[in-house]
Design a protein around this motif. Structure first.
Motif, mmCIF file in Angstrom:
data_model
loop_
_atom_site.group_PDB
_atom_site.id
_atom_site.type_symbol
_atom_site.label_atom_id
_atom_site.label_comp_id
_atom_site.label_asym_id
_atom_site.label_seq_id
_atom_site.Cartn_x
_atom_site.Cartn_y
_atom_site.Cartn_z
ATOM 1 N N HIS A 136 0.842 -1.236 -0.040
ATOM 2 C CA HIS A 136 0.094 0.054 0.028
ATOM 3 C C HIS A 136 0.846 1.291 0.087
ATOM 4 O O HIS A 136 1.760 1.365 0.946
ATOM 5 C CB HIS A 136 -0.910 -0.004 1.306
ATOM 6 N N ALA A 152 1.205 -1.947 -6.370
ATOM 7 C CA ALA A 152 -0.098 -1.308 -5.753
ATOM 8 C C ALA A 152 -0.822 -0.452 -6.760
ATOM 9 O O ALA A 152 -2.033 -0.316 -6.620
ATOM 10 C CB ALA A 152 0.735 0.014 -4.750
ATOM 11 N N THR A 184 -3.818 -0.164 -4.659
ATOM 12 C CA THR A 184 -3.740 0.244 -3.306
ATOM 13 C C THR A 184 -2.585 1.213 -3.487
ATOM 14 O O THR A 184 -1.463 1.370 -2.422
ATOM 15 C CB THR A 184 -3.046 -0.981 -2.579
ATOM 16 N N LEU A 200 -6.904 2.755 3.886
ATOM 17 C CA LEU A 200 -6.583 1.363 3.887
ATOM 18 C C LEU A 200 -7.650 0.368 4.143
ATOM 19 O O LEU A 200 -7.429 -0.944 4.238
ATOM 20 C CB LEU A 200 -5.556 1.208 5.218
#
Length: 176
Positions: free
Chosen positions: A102, A132, A137, A165
Protein backbone atom coordinates in the motif's frame (compact mmCIF):
# COMPACT_ATOMS: atom_id res chain seq x y z
CA UNK A 1 1.58 19.09 27.51
CA UNK A 2 4.52 21.49 27.68
CA UNK A 3 2.67 24.13 25.68
CA UNK A 4 -0.45 23.58 27.77
CA UNK A 5 1.66 24.15 30.87
CA UNK A 6 3.25 27.30 29.42
CA UNK A 7 -0.16 28.71 28.51
CA UNK A 8 -1.81 27.71 31.77
CA UNK A 9 -4.09 25.30 29.90
CA UNK A 10 -3.00 22.00 31.42
CA UNK A 11 -6.56 20.63 31.54
CA UNK A 12 -7.14 21.23 27.81
CA UNK A 13 -3.75 19.71 27.00
CA UNK A 14 -4.48 16.62 29.12
CA UNK A 15 -7.88 16.27 27.45
CA UNK A 16 -6.29 16.43 23.99
CA UNK A 17 -3.70 13.80 24.90
CA UNK A 18 -6.45 11.50 26.20
CA UNK A 19 -8.43 12.06 23.00
CA UNK A 20 -5.36 11.35 20.87
CA UNK A 21 -4.67 8.12 22.77
CA UNK A 22 -8.29 7.01 22.47
CA UNK A 23 -8.50 7.75 18.73
CA UNK A 24 -5.11 6.10 18.15
CA UNK A 25 -6.29 2.94 19.91
CA UNK A 26 -9.51 2.91 17.89
CA UNK A 27 -7.48 3.27 14.68
CA UNK A 28 -5.13 0.43 15.68
CA UNK A 29 -8.13 -1.76 16.47
CA UNK A 30 -9.68 -0.96 13.10
CA UNK A 31 -6.43 -1.95 11.37
CA UNK A 32 -5.74 -5.07 13.45
CA UNK A 33 -6.73 -7.51 10.69
CA UNK A 34 -4.74 -5.43 8.22
CA UNK A 35 -1.63 -5.75 10.40
CA UNK A 36 -2.20 -9.48 10.86
CA UNK A 37 -1.97 -9.96 7.09
CA UNK A 38 1.55 -8.50 7.26
CA UNK A 39 1.02 -6.19 4.30
CA UNK A 40 3.50 -3.35 3.99
CA UNK A 41 2.60 0.33 3.89
CA UNK A 42 4.76 3.33 3.03
CA UNK A 43 4.56 7.01 2.36
CA UNK A 44 6.49 8.72 -0.43
CA UNK A 45 6.68 12.23 -1.80
CA UNK A 46 7.25 13.13 -5.43
CA UNK A 47 9.36 16.23 -5.95
CA UNK A 48 9.73 17.74 -9.39
CA UNK A 49 9.48 15.18 -12.16
CA UNK A 50 11.94 12.54 -11.08
CA UNK A 51 12.77 12.62 -7.34
CA UNK A 52 11.03 10.51 -4.71
CA UNK A 53 11.50 11.32 -1.04
CA UNK A 54 11.00 8.81 1.72
CA UNK A 55 10.71 10.51 5.07
CA UNK A 56 12.02 9.48 8.45
CA UNK A 57 9.76 9.62 11.48
CA UNK A 58 9.78 13.43 11.65
CA UNK A 59 7.86 14.30 8.51
CA UNK A 60 4.71 13.82 6.48
CA UNK A 61 2.88 11.64 8.97
CA UNK A 62 5.46 8.83 8.87
CA UNK A 63 5.54 8.58 12.68
CA UNK A 64 1.78 8.12 12.84
CA UNK A 65 1.75 5.59 10.00
CA UNK A 66 4.51 3.36 11.35
CA UNK A 67 4.62 3.97 15.10
CA UNK A 68 1.19 5.13 16.22
CA UNK A 69 -0.76 2.81 13.91
CA UNK A 70 1.88 0.07 14.05
CA UNK A 71 1.97 -0.54 10.32
CA UNK A 72 4.82 -2.40 8.66
CA UNK A 73 7.10 -0.59 6.18
CA UNK A 74 8.91 -2.42 3.38
CA UNK A 75 12.26 -3.85 4.45
CA UNK A 76 14.28 -1.35 2.37
CA UNK A 77 12.50 1.63 3.93
CA UNK A 78 12.87 0.20 7.42
CA UNK A 79 16.60 -0.42 6.98
CA UNK A 80 17.59 2.64 4.93
CA UNK A 81 15.19 5.33 6.17
CA UNK A 82 13.50 4.54 9.49
CA UNK A 83 16.19 2.73 11.50
CA UNK A 84 18.88 5.33 10.70
CA UNK A 85 16.15 8.00 11.01
CA UNK A 86 17.36 9.65 7.82
CA UNK A 87 15.30 11.07 4.98
CA UNK A 88 16.21 9.41 1.68
CA UNK A 89 15.89 10.69 -1.87
CA UNK A 90 15.91 8.38 -4.87
CA UNK A 91 15.29 8.84 -8.59
CA UNK A 92 11.82 7.74 -9.67
CA UNK A 93 13.40 4.86 -11.60
CA UNK A 94 14.35 3.17 -8.31
CA UNK A 95 10.90 3.37 -6.69
CA UNK A 96 10.26 -0.33 -7.29
CA UNK A 97 13.12 -1.16 -4.91
CA UNK A 98 11.14 0.50 -2.10
CA UNK A 99 7.68 -0.64 -3.12
CA UNK A 100 5.03 -1.37 -0.50
CA UNK A 101 1.78 -3.28 -0.79
CA UNK A 102 0.00 0.00 0.00
CA UNK A 103 1.61 3.25 -1.16
CA UNK A 104 0.61 6.75 -0.05
CA UNK A 105 2.10 8.95 -2.79
CA UNK A 106 2.28 12.64 -1.91
CA UNK A 107 2.28 15.01 -4.86
CA UNK A 108 1.82 18.73 -5.29
CA UNK A 109 -0.12 20.71 -7.81
CA UNK A 110 3.02 22.78 -8.43
CA UNK A 111 4.27 20.48 -11.20
CA UNK A 112 0.84 19.25 -12.23
CA UNK A 113 1.33 15.84 -10.62
CA UNK A 114 -1.88 15.69 -8.60
CA UNK A 115 -4.23 16.94 -11.30
CA UNK A 116 -2.61 14.69 -13.90
CA UNK A 117 -1.98 11.61 -11.76
CA UNK A 118 -3.89 9.18 -13.99
CA UNK A 119 -2.04 10.45 -17.04
CA UNK A 120 1.31 10.28 -15.24
CA UNK A 121 0.66 6.68 -14.19
CA UNK A 122 -0.16 5.74 -17.77
CA UNK A 123 2.97 7.44 -19.11
CA UNK A 124 5.41 6.22 -16.46
CA UNK A 125 6.84 2.75 -16.95
CA UNK A 126 7.97 2.82 -13.32
CA UNK A 127 4.55 3.65 -11.88
CA UNK A 128 2.71 1.30 -14.23
CA UNK A 129 4.81 -1.63 -13.04
CA UNK A 130 4.09 -1.10 -9.33
CA UNK A 131 1.89 -3.80 -7.80
CA UNK A 132 0.11 -1.13 -5.75
CA UNK A 133 -0.92 0.67 -8.94
CA UNK A 134 -2.15 -2.57 -10.50
CA UNK A 135 -3.94 -3.65 -7.31
CA UNK A 136 -5.65 -0.35 -6.52
CA UNK A 137 -3.62 0.22 -3.35
CA UNK A 138 -1.73 3.27 -4.62
CA UNK A 139 -3.13 6.39 -2.96
CA UNK A 140 -2.20 9.78 -4.42
CA UNK A 141 -2.58 12.50 -1.80
CA UNK A 142 -2.08 16.25 -1.98
CA UNK A 143 1.05 17.66 -0.41
CA UNK A 144 -1.03 20.41 1.11
CA UNK A 145 -2.88 17.78 3.19
CA UNK A 146 0.36 16.23 4.47
CA UNK A 147 2.64 19.23 4.80
CA UNK A 148 2.14 19.50 8.56
CA UNK A 149 1.51 16.65 10.98
CA UNK A 150 1.10 18.00 14.47
CA UNK A 151 -1.89 18.62 16.72
CA UNK A 152 -5.28 18.24 15.11
CA UNK A 153 -3.58 17.59 11.76
CA UNK A 154 -2.16 14.34 13.22
CA UNK A 155 -5.69 13.11 13.88
CA UNK A 156 -6.74 13.98 10.34
CA UNK A 157 -3.75 12.15 8.86
CA UNK A 158 -4.44 9.02 10.89
CA UNK A 159 -8.07 9.12 9.84
CA UNK A 160 -6.96 9.44 6.22
CA UNK A 161 -4.63 6.45 6.56
CA UNK A 162 -7.32 4.31 8.17
CA UNK A 163 -10.03 5.27 5.68
CA UNK A 164 -7.82 4.52 2.66
CA UNK A 165 -6.52 1.24 4.05
CA UNK A 166 -9.95 -0.07 4.99
CA UNK A 167 -11.70 0.73 1.70
CA UNK A 168 -12.05 -2.10 -0.80
CA UNK A 169 -9.25 -2.04 -3.36
CA UNK A 170 -10.27 -1.63 -6.95
CA UNK A 171 -7.50 -2.80 -9.28
CA UNK A 172 -6.39 -0.06 -11.60
CA UNK A 173 -6.45 -0.71 -15.29
CA UNK A 174 -3.61 1.30 -16.71
CA UNK A 175 -3.66 1.58 -20.49
CA UNK A 176 -0.39 0.49 -22.04
Amino acid sequence: LSIGHLLGRENEANDWVKRFEQLSQQARNTLSSFREKGETVAIYEMRGHDKVYMWSYEARGAFYLYETLGLKPPKAILEEVLLPNQHTVIPLERLGEYEADHMFFIVSDQYGWYKQMDKRMEESDVLRQLSAVKNGTFYPVKLEEFRFDEGERALLLMDRFVSQLTQPAYPTIVHM
